[in-house]
Scaffold this motif. Structure first.
Motif, short mmCIF file in Angstrom:
data_model
loop_
_atom_site.label_atom_id
_atom_site.label_comp_id
_atom_site.label_asym_id
_atom_site.label_seq_id
_atom_site.Cartn_x
_atom_site.Cartn_y
_atom_site.Cartn_z
N LEU A 49 68.82 -36.74 -24.63
CA LEU A 49 68.77 -35.60 -25.05
C LEU A 49 68.08 -35.10 -24.79
N THR A 50 67.97 -33.57 -25.35
CA THR A 50 66.69 -32.30 -24.91
C THR A 50 67.00 -32.29 -26.35
N VAL A 51 65.40 -32.80 -26.65
CA VAL A 51 64.30 -32.24 -27.65
C VAL A 51 63.66 -30.45 -27.83
N PRO A 85 79.99 -30.02 -29.75
CA PRO A 85 78.88 -30.10 -28.75
C PRO A 85 77.90 -31.31 -29.57
N GLU A 86 77.44 -31.78 -28.82
CA GLU A 86 76.66 -33.75 -28.96
C GLU A 86 75.03 -33.08 -29.22
N ALA A 87 74.94 -32.46 -30.32
CA ALA A 87 73.91 -32.43 -31.04
C ALA A 87 73.47 -32.45 -32.56
N PHE A 88 72.17 -32.40 -32.86
CA PHE A 88 71.15 -33.54 -33.43
C PHE A 88 69.91 -32.07 -34.53
N GLU A 89 70.10 -32.09 -35.81
CA GLU A 89 69.29 -31.18 -36.24
C GLU A 89 68.45 -31.57 -37.09
N TRP A 90 67.21 -31.82 -37.03
CA TRP A 90 66.23 -32.78 -38.63
C TRP A 90 64.59 -32.07 -38.56
N VAL A 91 64.13 -32.43 -39.32
CA VAL A 91 63.04 -31.69 -39.26
C VAL A 91 62.00 -32.99 -38.82
N PHE A 150 56.90 -14.93 -44.59
CA PHE A 150 56.71 -16.19 -44.13
C PHE A 150 55.55 -16.80 -43.47
N ARG A 151 55.42 -18.33 -43.64
CA ARG A 151 54.08 -19.28 -42.94
C ARG A 151 54.63 -20.49 -42.89
N THR A 152 54.50 -21.29 -41.67
CA THR A 152 54.81 -21.77 -40.91
C THR A 152 54.88 -23.58 -41.71
N VAL A 153 55.37 -24.51 -42.42
CA VAL A 153 54.98 -25.53 -43.03
C VAL A 153 56.07 -26.41 -42.14
N ALA A 154 56.44 -26.89 -41.42
CA ALA A 154 56.97 -28.11 -40.40
C ALA A 154 57.75 -27.45 -39.29
N THR A 155 57.91 -28.26 -37.85
CA THR A 155 58.87 -27.22 -37.38
C THR A 155 60.18 -28.47 -37.15
N ALA A 156 60.75 -27.93 -37.28
CA ALA A 156 62.44 -27.47 -36.61
C ALA A 156 63.22 -28.56 -35.88
N LEU A 157 63.68 -29.58 -35.17
CA LEU A 157 63.78 -29.86 -34.21
C LEU A 157 65.51 -29.71 -33.81
N ILE A 158 66.17 -29.42 -32.82
CA ILE A 158 67.07 -29.55 -32.38
C ILE A 158 67.75 -29.82 -30.80
N ALA A 159 68.47 -30.81 -30.82
CA ALA A 159 68.60 -31.95 -29.56
C ALA A 159 69.85 -31.22 -29.17
N GLU A 160 70.16 -31.09 -27.63
CA GLU A 160 71.30 -31.28 -27.66
C GLU A 160 71.22 -31.59 -25.97
N ALA A 161 72.94 -32.13 -25.52
CA ALA A 161 72.96 -32.42 -24.59
C ALA A 161 72.47 -32.17 -22.96
#
Length: 246
Positions: free
Chosen positions: A89-91, A67-73, A235-246
């Motif tokens: 790509l769509t994030v 898959p053409e996929a990317f993951e990052w913060v 759990f508490r939210t500290v940031a945003t995880a991003l996932i990009a896909e084709a």
């Protein structure tokens, strides 16, 4: 905290994947069977990430048939989103959440048994299959054996909620790397949803992670509604995880 999570993200795929470097980006390629990995920013990379950098990785992913996929913060690599979206790509955004304290207990749902699952557990196959069923998929042949091997090696910890017949209705994992662990892959079969099983399994994973020395436990929620549920565990939210896909 985010630096520790970045170091974790770089380390955890290396137990079963090889790393291919593309300047400021790195592509993890699964060795043998298993869920395909993704590309992400190289640990410690500085400077601008361009559309051309992204396109080089995507070309390699197409060549490999993955898959053409990317993951990052988002907060640690803010410039990557523009380059990824410019490549077509769509994030997707997901709350990145960190556990405060030891985690809050939740009542065990009626009619089920929630427990950790070992490599030689008779419920291993069912526990491995449950999250796949949750998303309308079937595990590849040999997946249970592969997960069992990771459990024996201390790379994966698996928990599940079993009904009275021994079938897993919900299961999930945490993946320890030193003092950091991520809760991943929690899924409930469609017929057993809305019974609190996912929260109960997550609580069991949290307790196990803490019991085995995890100082930092985190996860990515699918959306804000799910994040509110995880908030009930501490759990508490500290940031945003991003996932990009084709």
């Amino acid at each position: 905290m985010l630096n520790r999570i970045e170091t974790y993200y770089d380390a955890v795929p290396r137990s079963s994947a090889r790393a291919e470097e593309f300047g400021p980006l790195i592509l993890f390629v699964q060795e043998g069977q298993g869920w395909p990995f993704y590309a992400r920013p190289a640990l410690g990379a500085t400077g601008e990430i361009t559309v051309e950098d992204v396109e080089k990785v995507r070309a390699r992913q197409r060549e490999l048939g993955v898959p053409e996929a990317f993951e990052w913060v988002a907060e640690t690599t803010p410039g990557l989103r523009a380059a990824v979206e410019a490549s077509g790509l769509t994030v997707h955004e997901h709350p990145l959440m960190v556990l405060e304290g030891d985690g809050l207990a939740v009542p065990e749902p009626e009619g089920v048994t929630v427990r950790m699952v070992g490599a030689d557990d008779p419920g291993l196959g069912s526990a491995v299959a449950a999250p796949y069923a949750a998303f309308g998929m079937a595990p590849q042949p040999g997946t249970a054996e592969r997960i069992g091997g990771r459990i024996e090696a201390g790379l994966t910890r698996l928990a599940a909620a079993f009904d009275g017949t021994g079938d897993a209705l919900t299961a999930g994992q945490h993946q320890p790397v030193g003092p950091v662990s991520e809760v991943v892959g929690v899924g409930t079969v469609p017929a057993a949803r809305r019974r609190g099983l996912g929260l109960a399994v997550t609580a069991a994973l949290v307790a196990d992670a803490r019991a085995h020395g995890a100082e930092l436990v985190f996860l990515s929620a699918s959306d804000a509604d799910v994040a509110r549920l995880y908030g009930r565990l501490g759990f508490r939210t500290v940031a945003t995880a991003l996932i990009a896909e084709a």
